[in-house]
Design a protein around this motif. Structure first.
Motif, PDB file in Angstrom:
ATOM      1  N   VAL A 119       0.881  -1.172   0.000  1.00 49.49           N
ATOM      2  CA  VAL A 119       0.000   0.000   0.000  1.00 49.49           C
ATOM      3  C   VAL A 119       0.913   1.215   0.000  1.00 49.49           C
ATOM      4  O   VAL A 119       1.771   1.354   0.868  1.00 49.49           O
ATOM      5  CB  VAL A 119      -0.919   0.017   1.242  1.00 49.49           C
ATOM      6  N   ARG A 120       0.735   2.091  -0.994  1.00 50.21           N
ATOM      7  CA  ARG A 120       1.608   3.257  -1.135  1.00 50.21           C
ATOM      8  C   ARG A 120       0.847   4.432  -1.736  1.00 50.21           C
ATOM      9  O   ARG A 120      -0.204   4.244  -2.354  1.00 50.21           O
ATOM     10  CB  ARG A 120       2.810   2.904  -1.998  1.00 50.21           C
ATOM     11  N   PRO A 121       1.391   5.643  -1.558  1.00 48.28           N
ATOM     12  CA  PRO A 121       0.743   6.816  -2.170  1.00 48.28           C
ATOM     13  C   PRO A 121       0.720   6.688  -3.696  1.00 48.28           C
ATOM     14  O   PRO A 121       1.642   6.127  -4.300  1.00 48.28           O
ATOM     15  CB  PRO A 121       1.633   7.983  -1.743  1.00 48.28           C
ATOM     16  N   ILE A 122      -0.319   7.214  -4.292  1.00 47.97           N
ATOM     17  CA  ILE A 122      -0.460   7.199  -5.742  1.00 47.97           C
ATOM     18  C   ILE A 122       0.676   7.993  -6.388  1.00 47.97           C
ATOM     19  O   ILE A 122       1.156   8.988  -5.828  1.00 47.97           O
ATOM     20  CB  ILE A 122      -1.845   7.739  -6.166  1.00 47.97           C
ATOM     21  N   TRP A 147      -4.153   6.362  -1.931  1.00 54.97           N
ATOM     22  CA  TRP A 147      -3.198   5.257  -1.886  1.00 54.97           C
ATOM     23  C   TRP A 147      -3.642   4.183  -2.853  1.00 54.97           C
ATOM     24  O   TRP A 147      -4.844   3.929  -3.009  1.00 54.97           O
ATOM     25  CB  TRP A 147      -3.125   4.675  -0.477  1.00 54.97           C
ATOM     26  N   VAL A 148      -2.676   3.545  -3.482  1.00 55.65           N
ATOM     27  CA  VAL A 148      -2.973   2.382  -4.312  1.00 55.65           C
ATOM     28  C   VAL A 148      -2.458   1.139  -3.607  1.00 55.65           C
ATOM     29  O   VAL A 148      -1.534   1.204  -2.784  1.00 55.65           O
ATOM     30  CB  VAL A 148      -2.359   2.496  -5.727  1.00 55.65           C
ATOM     31  N   GLY A 172      -7.457   0.724  -4.496  1.00 51.60           N
ATOM     32  CA  GLY A 172      -7.063   2.021  -3.982  1.00 51.60           C
ATOM     33  C   GLY A 172      -8.196   2.694  -3.237  1.00 51.60           C
ATOM     34  O   GLY A 172      -9.329   2.207  -3.211  1.00 51.60           O
ATOM     35  N   GLY A 173      -7.848   3.805  -2.614  1.00 49.93           N
ATOM     36  CA  GLY A 173      -8.829   4.595  -1.892  1.00 49.93           C
ATOM     37  C   GLY A 173      -8.187   5.869  -1.379  1.00 49.93           C
ATOM     38  O   GLY A 173      -6.960   5.941  -1.254  1.00 49.93           O
ATOM     39  N   GLY A 174      -9.023   6.867  -1.102  1.00 52.29           N
ATOM     40  CA  GLY A 174      -8.465   8.124  -0.654  1.00 52.29           C
ATOM     41  C   GLY A 174      -9.446   8.980   0.122  1.00 52.29           C
ATOM     42  O   GLY A 174     -10.570   8.579   0.410  1.00 52.29           O
ATOM     43  N   VAL A 175      -8.968  10.169   0.424  1.00 48.14           N
ATOM     44  CA  VAL A 175      -9.748  11.124   1.199  1.00 48.14           C
ATOM     45  C   VAL A 175      -9.406  12.524   0.696  1.00 48.14           C
ATOM     46  O   VAL A 175      -8.275  12.788   0.285  1.00 48.14           O
ATOM     47  CB  VAL A 175      -9.461  10.973   2.710  1.00 48.14           C
TER      48      VAL A 175
END
Length: 167
Positions: free
Chosen positions: A11-14, A63-64, A74-77
């Motif tokens: 899991v890491r930042p896009i 994050w992907v 992935g998912g984000g805010v």
């Protein structure tokens, strides 16, 4: 006899080069659940092919999830469009079937909630559709409460389930 190779999950930042892969995942999962234009769903999202740029804005994060080097979820805010300063939105949580049931959605949602807290948000909102029962159950376990009506200006006209969590 065959043996399966260990699966590497990260899991890491896009990153900019993830745009096409995560857009593909989102379109694939949407189609899997029948959330397509031919079924009456509004699927035009002008930012879908540019998620890195969208989430590079202040107070945003995405994050992907990579499996063996391939983006599989992935998912984000981000701040809720048209919402109050202390209100964010949990966004674009999509996972290919191979990732489901392993706790990655929970991990990513908790990571997004922590990012929101650290960036001064006091409430987190989300919208989804009733057919995504597993996602709704996860959000309920994470403390999201069902609310009447939508908040902000998300443009998600097909999302009839609205939920809110105080951070």
């Amino acid at each position: 006899m065959t043996t399966s190779l260990p699966v590497s999950v990260l899991v890491r930042p896009i990153r900019p080069e993830d745009n096409a892969a995560i857009a593909h995942v989102i379109r694939h999962v949407s189609a899997e659940f029948g959330l397509t234009a031919d079924k009456g769903y509004t699927v035009a999202d002008p930012n879908l092919d540019h998620l890195y740029e969208s989430y590079s804005q202040p107070r945003c994060a995405y994050w992907v999830v990579e499996v063996d080097g391939q983006v599989a979820g992935g998912g984000g805010v981000a701040p809720l469009s048209g919402g109050e300063e202390d209100l964010c939105e949990l966004q674009k949580m999509y996972f290919l079937p191979s990732l489901r049931g392993q706790g990655l959605a929970k991990r990513l949602a908790l990571q997004a909630i922590e990012h929101a807290r650290q960036n001064g948000f006091a409430r987190c909102y989300l919208e989804t559709t009733a057919s995504l029962t597993q996602a709704i159950a996860l959000y309920e376990r994470l403390g999201f409460q069902h609310i009447e009506g939508s908040l902000g200006n998300t443009g998600h006209v097909d999302c009839e389930v609205t939920m809110l969590k105080y951070l």
